[in-house]
Design an enzyme around this catalytic site. Structure first.
Site, PDB file in Angstrom:
ATOM      1  N   ARG A  48      -7.350 -10.228   0.003  1.00 53.20           N
ATOM      2  CA  ARG A  48      -8.616  -9.975   0.708  1.00 53.20           C
ATOM      3  C   ARG A  48      -9.641  -9.405  -0.272  1.00 53.20           C
ATOM      4  NH1 ARG A  48      -5.166  -5.553   1.268  1.00 53.20           N
ATOM      5  NH2 ARG A  48      -6.086  -3.703   0.311  1.00 53.20           N
ATOM      6  N   LYS A 102      13.245   0.080  -9.751  1.00 55.40           N
ATOM      7  CA  LYS A 102      13.307   1.263 -10.603  1.00 55.40           C
ATOM      8  C   LYS A 102      12.096   2.143 -10.294  1.00 55.40           C
ATOM      9  CE  LYS A 102      14.687   3.817 -14.016  1.00 55.40           C
ATOM     10  NZ  LYS A 102      15.937   4.597 -13.794  1.00 55.40           N
ATOM     11  N   VAL A 154     -11.745  -2.638  -0.566  1.00 54.22           N
ATOM     12  CA  VAL A 154     -12.697  -1.546  -0.390  1.00 54.22           C
ATOM     13  C   VAL A 154     -13.425  -1.267  -1.714  1.00 54.22           C
ATOM     14  CG1 VAL A 154     -12.931   0.910   0.159  1.00 54.22           C
ATOM     15  CG2 VAL A 154     -11.280  -0.494   1.419  1.00 54.22           C
ATOM     16  N   GLY A 164       0.801  -1.215   0.000  1.00 56.21           N
ATOM     17  CA  GLY A 164       0.000   0.000   0.000  1.00 56.21           C
ATOM     18  C   GLY A 164       0.836   1.268   0.000  1.00 56.21           C
ATOM     19  N   GLY A 165       2.146   1.118  -0.238  1.00 58.31           N
ATOM     20  CA  GLY A 165       2.978   2.307  -0.394  1.00 58.31           C
ATOM     21  C   GLY A 165       3.517   2.881   0.903  1.00 58.31           C
ATOM     22  N   GLU A 202      -1.974  -5.883  -8.089  1.00 57.73           N
ATOM     23  CA  GLU A 202      -1.744  -4.467  -8.383  1.00 57.73           C
ATOM     24  C   GLU A 202      -0.611  -4.313  -9.381  1.00 57.73           C
ATOM     25  OE1 GLU A 202      -2.851  -2.593  -4.000  1.00 57.73           O
ATOM     26  OE2 GLU A 202      -0.828  -2.350  -4.804  1.00 57.73           O
ATOM     27  N   ASN A 213      -3.024  -8.392  -3.184  1.00 60.82           N
ATOM     28  CA  ASN A 213      -3.817  -8.292  -1.963  1.00 60.82           C
ATOM     29  C   ASN A 213      -4.714  -9.515  -1.870  1.00 60.82           C
ATOM     30  OD1 ASN A 213      -2.722  -5.701  -1.499  1.00 60.82           O
ATOM     31  ND2 ASN A 213      -4.182  -4.866  -2.970  1.00 60.82           N
TER      32      ASN A 213
HETATM   33  C1  MV4 Z   1       5.835   3.004  -7.233  1.00 67.41           C
HETATM   34  C2  MV4 Z   1       5.808   4.248  -7.877  1.00 67.41           C
HETATM   35  C3  MV4 Z   1       6.793   4.494  -8.815  1.00 67.41           C
HETATM   36  N1  MV4 Z   1       7.738   3.569  -9.101  1.00 67.41           N
HETATM   37  N2  MV4 Z   1       6.792   2.111  -7.531  1.00 67.41           N
HETATM   38  C4  MV4 Z   1       3.009   1.795  -4.523  1.00 67.41           C
HETATM   39  C5  MV4 Z   1       1.788   1.686  -3.719  1.00 67.41           C
HETATM   40  C6  MV4 Z   1       0.885   2.778  -4.173  1.00 67.41           C
HETATM   41  N3  MV4 Z   1       0.057   3.242  -3.121  1.00 67.41           N
HETATM   42  C7  MV4 Z   1       1.826   3.806  -4.690  1.00 67.41           C
HETATM   43  N4  MV4 Z   1       2.956   3.114  -5.139  1.00 67.41           N
HETATM   44  C8  MV4 Z   1       3.877   3.538  -6.023  1.00 67.41           C
HETATM   45  N5  MV4 Z   1       4.885   2.661  -6.335  1.00 67.41           N
HETATM   46  C9  MV4 Z   1       7.716   2.402  -8.441  1.00 67.41           C
HETATM   47  N6  MV4 Z   1       8.678   1.494  -8.725  1.00 67.41           N
HETATM   48  C10 MV4 Z   1       4.807   5.152  -7.562  1.00 67.41           C
HETATM   49  C11 MV4 Z   1       3.824   4.815  -6.626  1.00 67.41           C
HETATM   50  C12 MV4 Z   1       2.806   5.815  -6.353  1.00 67.41           C
HETATM   51  C13 MV4 Z   1       1.622   5.898  -7.114  1.00 67.41           C
HETATM   52  C14 MV4 Z   1       1.337   4.998  -8.134  1.00 67.41           C
HETATM   53  C15 MV4 Z   1       0.179   5.094  -8.873  1.00 67.41           C
HETATM   54  C16 MV4 Z   1      -0.738   6.112  -8.602  1.00 67.41           C
HETATM   55  C17 MV4 Z   1      -0.501   7.017  -7.603  1.00 67.41           C
HETATM   56  C18 MV4 Z   1       0.672   6.920  -6.829  1.00 67.41           C
HETATM   57  C19 MV4 Z   1       0.927   7.834  -5.824  1.00 67.41           C
HETATM   58  C20 MV4 Z   1       2.080   7.733  -5.086  1.00 67.41           C
HETATM   59  C21 MV4 Z   1       3.021   6.736  -5.359  1.00 67.41           C
END
Ligand code: MV4
Length: 454
Positions: free
Chosen positions: A292, A201, A295, A164-165, A275, A290
Site C-alpha cells: 500500500r 533468529k 503513512v 507490523g510486529g 521492510e 507492504n
Molecule cells: C524483529 C526484531 C528482532 N529480530 N525480528 C518487526 C516489526 C517491527 N514493528 C518490529 N519488528 C521486529 N522484528 C527479528 N528477527 C525486532 C523487531 C522490533 C524492532 C525493529 C526495529 C526497530 C524497532 C523495533 C522495536 C520492536 C521490535
C-alpha cells in the site's frame, strides 16, 4: 485516464489522495461514516456518500457498501489509502471482478505478501537475504524445536498473517519455546483468524529500514531509496526519516538493485515498501512487504521530489512508469513526526474537540492533516491527527527545523504527542543517529500488555 476516483478512506490520507486527483483533473467521491459528516475529506471531494454507522466494520470496512458507493457514483477507480481495505486481497479481487479499478497491486500480489512466511521464502528465493528461520509456518512441536535448535536462541515467533510486529514473541530458551508458540498461535488465531506462526533468529539492537519501490503494469520497476523507521513505540512508528544515517550510496544501490529485481520477478505493480531488519554490522534482512501507500511516504516525496500518490494513479490507469532509475536523485534530509491525540502518561487516545489550532509553516515544512480548529476528533478511529514533515539540506538542519516547527504547533483541547517528539528530537541519542531503540524493554512492554488483555 480515470474520470472519477472513489477515495475509500478518511483523515489525512483521504485529503492527500484528493489533492493529487485535483492536480490531475480527476473528480473525487468521498465516502464517510455517520461520525465523519464534518470531516474535511467530505468537504473537499466533489461528491460524498454516507456508507454507514461510525464503527469501521460497519462503514469503511464494509465491502458491499464501498462497492455500491463506487457503482452509484460511477467511479472508475478506488484508492484505498492505508489501513482499512488497502491490504485486503479479497477487496482487490472484488474490484477486479467488477468494472472499478483498484489503485494498487493485483489481488494475487497482495495475497502473496499478506502471508509473511511465504513472502519471506519467495523474496529469499529471488535474492533478498532473510534471517535464519523456518522455511514456512511451523506446524508441529517437533518442527519448532528443531528449527530453534538449528538457528540458536534467542528466536522470535511471528504470525504468518501478522505484520507490523503484532503478536510477536521473543524466546530465550528451549524451556519457553512450546508454551510461547502455543500462546502466539492462540493470539494469532484470535487477532487475524489464522493461527500459523513462523520462527526467526532474534536480532538485538536492530534497526528498521525500508525501501520504497514503484512498478508499472509492463514489468518496469525502480526504487526511491530508503526510510529509517527505528523510532517506534508498541510497533507504531513515531518518527521516520530519509535517508537513513547508516546508508551509503553504494549500499543503497546494492540493496536497491536487489529489491527492484525481486519485485520485477514477482510481477508486482504500483507502489510498495520492503521492510528490512538491519543489524549492527549493517547486514540487511528482508522482513515483509507492504503493498500500500504508507503513512511515512512524504519523507520520500521530499527527498526525491516525486508525488507517489499521483504516480499510483497513473500506474493504475495503465501508464508507463513516469521515471527512470537514473532520473531519481536524492536531495537533503527529511523527517516526519506522527502527531497523535493521546494522553502522554497512559498513551490512551484523547478524542474530543480541538479548541485552538495553529499549524506551523515556513521553508521546508509540510503538514498532512485533516484536523482544524473546532474539529471534533471522533473516538472510533486511530488517533493520528497530523503528520509534520520537514526537509533540510542536512540532517542537523532538518532536526532544528522540526524542533522549531513543533514549538510553533498549537493544539488545544486534546492532548498530543508533540512534547514526546520534542524530547526525542532533543535527546543526544537521536541527534547522533543512535536509534536502535530499547528493543527488549519495548517487547516486554508489549508482552505485559498482551497478558493484561488476556
Ligand atoms: C524483529 C526484531 C528482532 N529480530 N525480528 C518487526 C516489526 C517491527 N514493528 C518490529 N519488528 C521486529 N522484528 C527479528 N528477527 C525486532 C523487531 C522490533 C524492532 C525493529 C526495529 C526497530 C524497532 C523495533 C522495536 C520492536 C521490535
Amino acid at each position: 485516464m480515470f474520470r472519477k476516483i472513489l477515495v475509500a478512506n478518511r483523515g489525512e490520507i483521504a485529503l492527500r489522495v484528493i489533492l493529487s486527483c485535483k492536480e490531475l483533473g480527476i473528480k473525487t467521491v468521498a465516502i464517510f461514516s455517520e461520525a465523519d459528516r464534518h470531516a474535511l475529506h467530505v468537504r473537499f471531494a466533489d461528491e460524498a456518500i454516507c456508507i454507514g454507522p461510525p464503527k469501521s466494520a460497519d462503514s469503511y470496512l464494509n465491502i458491499p457498501s464501498v462497492i455500491s458507493a463506487a457503482e452509484l457514483s460511477n467511479a472508475d477507480a478506488i484508492h484505498p489509502g492505508y489501513g482499512f481495505l488497502s491490504e485486503s486481497a479479497y477487496f482487490a479481487e472484488v474490484c477486479e471482478a467488477s468494472r472499478v479499478k483498484f489503485i494498487g497491486p493485483s489481488s494475487a500480489a497482495i495475497r502473496l505478501m499478506g502471508d509473511k512466511a511465504r513472502a519471506r521464502g519467495e523474496m529469499n528465493r529471488l535474492g533478498l537475504p532473510v534471517l535464519p528461520g523456518s522455511a514456512d509456518a511451523v506446524h508441529t512441536d517437533k518442527e519448532a524445536v528443531a528449527t530453534a535448535e538449528a538457528i540458536g536462541y534467542p528466536v522470535i515467533i511471528k504470525a504468518v498473517a501478522g505484520g507490523g510486529g503484532r503478536g510477536m514473541r521473543v524466546v530465550n530458551s528451549r524451556s519457553e519455546l512450546l508454551a510461547s508458540l502455543e500462546t502466539a498461535q492462540a493470539e494469532a488465531a484470535n487477532a487475524f483468524g489464522v493461527p500459523h506462526c513462523y520462527i526467526e533468529k532474534f536480532i538485538e539492537r536492530a534497526r528498521h529500514v525500508e525501501f520504497q519501490i514503484m512498478a508499472d503494469e509492463y514489468g518496469n520497476a525502480i526504487h526511491l531509496g530508503e526510510r529509517e523507521c527505528s523510532i517506534q513505540r508498541r510497533h507504531q512508528k513515531l518518527i521516520e526519516e530519509a535517508p537513513s544515517v547508516i546508508m551509503t550510496p553504494e549500499l543503497r544501490e546494492e540493496i536497491g538493485n536487489r529489491v527492484v529485481n525481486a519485485i520485477k520477478d514477482v510481477g508486482y505493480s504500483n507502489v510498495g515498501t520492503l521492510e528490512f531488519l538491519v543489524d549492527e554490522r549493517k547486514n540487511f534482512y528482508f522482513m515483509e512487504m507492504n503493498t500500500r501507500i504508507q503513512v511515512e511516504h512524504p519523507v520520500t516525496e521530499l527527498t526525491t521530489g516525486i508525488d507517489l500518490v499521483r504516480d499510483q494513479i497513473l500506474i493504475a490507469a495503465g501508464e508507463r512508469l513516469p521515471h527512470r532509475q537514473d532520473d531519481v536523485h536524492f536531495r537533503g534530509h527529511a523527517i516526519e513526526c506522527r502527531i497523535n491525540a493521546e494522553d502522554p502518561v497512559t498513551h490512551k487516545p484523547s478524542p474530543g474537540k480541538i479548541t485552538s489550532w495553529h499549524a506551523p509553516g515556513g521553508p521546508g515544512v509540510r503538514i498532512d492533516t485533516a484536523a482544524y480548529a473546532e474539529y471534533v476528533i471522533p473516538p472510533y478511529y486511530d488517533s493520528l491527527i497530523a503528520k509534520l514533515i520537514v526537509h533540510g539540506s542536512t540532517r542537523d538542519e532538518a532536526i532544528r527545523r522540526m524542533d522549531r516547527a513543533l514549538d510553533m504547533f498549537v493544539v488545544e483541547g486534546v492532548k498530543t504527542t508533540v512534547p514526546l517528539h520534542r524530547r526525542i528530537l532533543r535527546s543526544p541519542e537521536f541527534q547522533k543517529g543512535d536509534i536502535y531503540t530499547k528493543l527488549l524493554e519495548h517487547l516486554q512492554d508489549n508482552r505485559a500488555r498482551a497478558v493484561e488483555m488476556a
